[in-house]
Design a protein around this motif. Structure first.
Motif, PDB file in Angstrom:
ATOM      1  N   PRO A  14      35.249   9.286   7.434  1.00 16.11           N
ATOM      2  CA  PRO A  14      34.239  10.309   7.751  1.00 16.11           C
ATOM      3  C   PRO A  14      32.831   9.750   7.972  1.00 16.11           C
ATOM      4  CG  PRO A  14      35.645  11.065   5.990  1.00 16.11           C
ATOM      5  CD  PRO A  14      36.009   9.616   6.245  1.00 16.11           C
ATOM      6  N   ASP A  15      32.517   8.603   7.349  1.00 14.45           N
ATOM      7  CA  ASP A  15      31.179   8.031   7.506  1.00 14.45           C
ATOM      8  C   ASP A  15      31.134   6.901   8.540  1.00 14.45           C
ATOM      9  OD1 ASP A  15      32.651   6.262   5.949  1.00 14.45           O
ATOM     10  OD2 ASP A  15      30.934   5.671   4.734  1.00 14.45           O
ATOM     11  N   ALA A  16      32.252   6.646   9.221  1.00 18.32           N
ATOM     12  CA  ALA A  16      32.321   5.565  10.206  1.00 18.32           C
ATOM     13  C   ALA A  16      31.739   6.010  11.547  1.00 18.32           C
ATOM     14  CB  ALA A  16      33.764   5.132  10.401  1.00 18.32           C
ATOM     15  N   ALA A  17      31.272   5.044  12.323  1.00 19.09           N
ATOM     16  CA  ALA A  17      30.798   5.343  13.672  1.00 19.09           C
ATOM     17  C   ALA A  17      31.979   5.764  14.529  1.00 19.09           C
ATOM     18  CB  ALA A  17      30.119   4.119  14.265  1.00 19.09           C
ATOM     19  N   ALA A  18      31.804   6.833  15.286  1.00 19.33           N
ATOM     20  CA  ALA A  18      32.842   7.318  16.194  1.00 19.33           C
ATOM     21  C   ALA A  18      32.161   8.147  17.272  1.00 19.33           C
ATOM     22  CB  ALA A  18      33.865   8.154  15.445  1.00 19.33           C
ATOM     23  N   PHE A  19      32.894   8.423  18.348  1.00 14.69           N
ATOM     24  CA  PHE A  19      32.348   9.165  19.475  1.00 14.69           C
ATOM     25  C   PHE A  19      33.262  10.325  19.819  1.00 14.69           C
ATOM     26  CE2 PHE A  19      30.412   5.106  19.466  1.00 14.69           C
ATOM     27  CZ  PHE A  19      29.140   5.293  19.980  1.00 14.69           C
ATOM     28  N   LEU A  20      32.668  11.441  20.264  1.00 12.94           N
ATOM     29  CA  LEU A  20      33.394  12.665  20.569  1.00 12.94           C
ATOM     30  C   LEU A  20      33.023  13.188  21.942  1.00 12.94           C
ATOM     31  CD1 LEU A  20      32.421  14.697  17.382  1.00 12.94           C
ATOM     32  CD2 LEU A  20      34.535  13.480  17.706  1.00 12.94           C
ATOM     33  N   CYS A  21      33.953  13.946  22.538  1.00 12.95           N
ATOM     34  CA  CYS A  21      33.611  14.728  23.732  1.00 12.95           C
ATOM     35  C   CYS A  21      33.416  16.175  23.261  1.00 12.95           C
ATOM     36  CB  CYS A  21      34.702  14.625  24.787  1.00 12.95           C
ATOM     37  SG  CYS A  21      36.203  15.544  24.389  1.00 12.95           S
ATOM     38  N   SER A  22      33.164  17.086  24.178  1.00 13.97           N
ATOM     39  CA  SER A  22      32.938  18.483  23.800  1.00 13.97           C
ATOM     40  C   SER A  22      34.199  19.160  23.263  1.00 13.97           C
ATOM     41  CB  SER A  22      32.378  19.273  24.977  1.00 13.97           C
ATOM     42  OG  SER A  22      33.261  19.192  26.073  1.00 13.97           O
ATOM     43  N   TYR A  23      35.365  18.579  23.515  1.00 12.84           N
ATOM     44  CA  TYR A  23      36.618  19.116  22.978  1.00 12.84           C
ATOM     45  C   TYR A  23      37.019  18.443  21.668  1.00 12.84           C
ATOM     46  CZ  TYR A  23      37.190  21.474  27.412  1.00 12.84           C
ATOM     47  OH  TYR A  23      37.006  22.275  28.510  1.00 12.84           O
ATOM     48  N   GLU A  24      36.136  17.615  21.129  1.00 13.83           N
ATOM     49  CA  GLU A  24      36.321  16.880  19.879  1.00 13.83           C
ATOM     50  C   GLU A  24      37.396  15.807  19.951  1.00 13.83           C
ATOM     51  OE1 GLU A  24      36.320  19.179  16.292  1.00 13.83           O
ATOM     52  OE2 GLU A  24      34.455  20.176  16.813  1.00 13.83           O
ATOM     53  N   CYS A  25      37.700  15.312  21.149  1.00 13.39           N
ATOM     54  CA  CYS A  25      38.521  14.112  21.254  1.00 13.39           C
ATOM     55  C   CYS A  25      37.710  13.010  20.586  1.00 13.39           C
ATOM     56  CB  CYS A  25      38.791  13.758  22.716  1.00 13.39           C
ATOM     57  SG  CYS A  25      39.708  15.032  23.608  1.00 13.39           S
ATOM     58  N   THR A  26      38.342  12.167  19.794  1.00 14.53           N
ATOM     59  CA  THR A  26      37.630  11.201  18.964  1.00 14.53           C
ATOM     60  C   THR A  26      38.048   9.777  19.302  1.00 14.53           C
ATOM     61  OG1 THR A  26      37.678  12.870  17.207  1.00 14.53           O
ATOM     62  CG2 THR A  26      37.070  10.645  16.562  1.00 14.53           C
ATOM     63  N   PHE A  27      37.049   8.889  19.454  1.00 14.94           N
ATOM     64  CA  PHE A  27      37.314   7.496  19.815  1.00 14.94           C
ATOM     65  C   PHE A  27      36.425   6.559  19.001  1.00 14.94           C
ATOM     66  CE2 PHE A  27      38.226  10.181  23.438  1.00 14.94           C
ATOM     67  CZ  PHE A  27      39.508   9.786  23.760  1.00 14.94           C
ATOM     68  N   CYS A  28      36.934   5.353  18.733  1.00 14.72           N
ATOM     69  CA  CYS A  28      36.157   4.331  18.029  1.00 14.72           C
ATOM     70  C   CYS A  28      35.114   3.746  18.998  1.00 14.72           C
ATOM     71  CB  CYS A  28      37.072   3.243  17.488  1.00 14.72           C
ATOM     72  SG  CYS A  28      37.800   2.180  18.746  1.00 14.72           S
ATOM     73  N   PRO A  29      34.108   3.046  18.475  1.00 12.80           N
ATOM     74  CA  PRO A  29      33.091   2.455  19.344  1.00 12.80           C
ATOM     75  C   PRO A  29      33.649   1.474  20.376  1.00 12.80           C
ATOM     76  CG  PRO A  29      32.288   2.521  17.096  1.00 12.80           C
ATOM     77  CD  PRO A  29      33.742   2.917  17.059  1.00 12.80           C
ATOM     78  N   ASP A  30      34.638   0.664  19.999  1.00 14.60           N
ATOM     79  CA  ASP A  30      35.206  -0.304  20.941  1.00 14.60           C
ATOM     80  C   ASP A  30      35.880   0.394  22.122  1.00 14.60           C
ATOM     81  OD1 ASP A  30      34.319  -2.459  19.435  1.00 14.60           O
ATOM     82  OD2 ASP A  30      36.235  -2.699  18.390  1.00 14.60           O
ATOM     83  N   CYS A  31      36.682   1.403  21.848  1.00 10.41           N
ATOM     84  CA  CYS A  31      37.349   2.128  22.926  1.00 10.41           C
ATOM     85  C   CYS A  31      36.347   2.907  23.769  1.00 10.41           C
ATOM     86  CB  CYS A  31      38.418   3.061  22.362  1.00 10.41           C
ATOM     87  SG  CYS A  31      39.866   2.174  21.717  1.00 10.41           S
ATOM     88  N   THR A  32      35.335   3.480  23.130  1.00  9.40           N
ATOM     89  CA  THR A  32      34.307   4.214  23.868  1.00  9.40           C
ATOM     90  C   THR A  32      33.630   3.305  24.884  1.00  9.40           C
ATOM     91  OG1 THR A  32      33.945   5.738  22.040  1.00  9.40           O
ATOM     92  CG2 THR A  32      32.165   5.540  23.654  1.00  9.40           C
ATOM     93  N   GLY A  33      33.290   2.091  24.474  1.00  9.92           N
ATOM     94  CA  GLY A  33      32.673   1.134  25.379  1.00  9.92           C
ATOM     95  C   GLY A  33      33.606   0.743  26.512  1.00  9.92           C
ATOM     96  N   ALA A  34      34.873   0.554  26.198  1.00 11.95           N
ATOM     97  CA  ALA A  34      35.852   0.161  27.216  1.00 11.95           C
ATOM     98  C   ALA A  34      36.081   1.275  28.234  1.00 11.95           C
ATOM     99  CB  ALA A  34      37.174  -0.226  26.552  1.00 11.95           C
ATOM    100  N   MET A  35      35.833   2.524  27.824  1.00  8.81           N
ATOM    101  CA  MET A  35      36.044   3.663  28.724  1.00  8.81           C
ATOM    102  C   MET A  35      34.738   4.138  29.359  1.00  8.81           C
ATOM    103  SD  MET A  35      38.862   5.863  26.548  1.00  8.81           S
ATOM    104  CE  MET A  35      37.690   6.287  25.278  1.00  8.81           C
ATOM    105  N   ALA A  36      33.673   3.339  29.228  1.00  8.92           N
ATOM    106  CA  ALA A  36      32.358   3.686  29.787  1.00  8.92           C
ATOM    107  C   ALA A  36      31.860   5.039  29.278  1.00  8.92           C
ATOM    108  CB  ALA A  36      32.397   3.644  31.308  1.00  8.92           C
ATOM    109  N   ALA A  37      32.128   5.327  28.002  1.00 16.14           N
ATOM    110  CA  ALA A  37      31.677   6.549  27.326  1.00 16.14           C
ATOM    111  C   ALA A  37      32.096   7.825  28.053  1.00 16.14           C
ATOM    112  CB  ALA A  37      30.174   6.515  27.085  1.00 16.14           C
TER     113      ALA A  37
END
Length: 61
Positions: A14-37
């Motif tokens: 819960p306290d880790a860095a992560a990224f979301l879209c408006s549908y709450e799909c959740t990705f780690c920072p490494d995958c977010t970078g690989a997918m160009a956010a």
């Protein structure tokens, strides 16, 4: 928010860095970078999720 990255299945505390879209799909920072956010499911922008506050730091910082 999901407890794992939807691309690589790494666990996201819960306290880790992560990224979301408006549908709450959740990705780690490494995958977010690989997918160009960009969410591969909806094409939306991935933004940093808010971190939960801890007992030591009620403001979450």
């Amino acid at each position: 928010m999901r407890p794992i990255c939807e691309r690589c299945a790494v666990s996201l505390r819960p306290d880790a860095a992560a990224f979301l879209c408006s549908y709450e799909c959740t990705f780690c920072p490494d995958c977010t970078g690989a997918m160009a956010a960009t969410c591969p499911n909806c094409g939306g922008e991935l933004v940093r999720r808010p971190r939960r506050a801890t007992a030591d730091r009620p403001d979450g910082s």
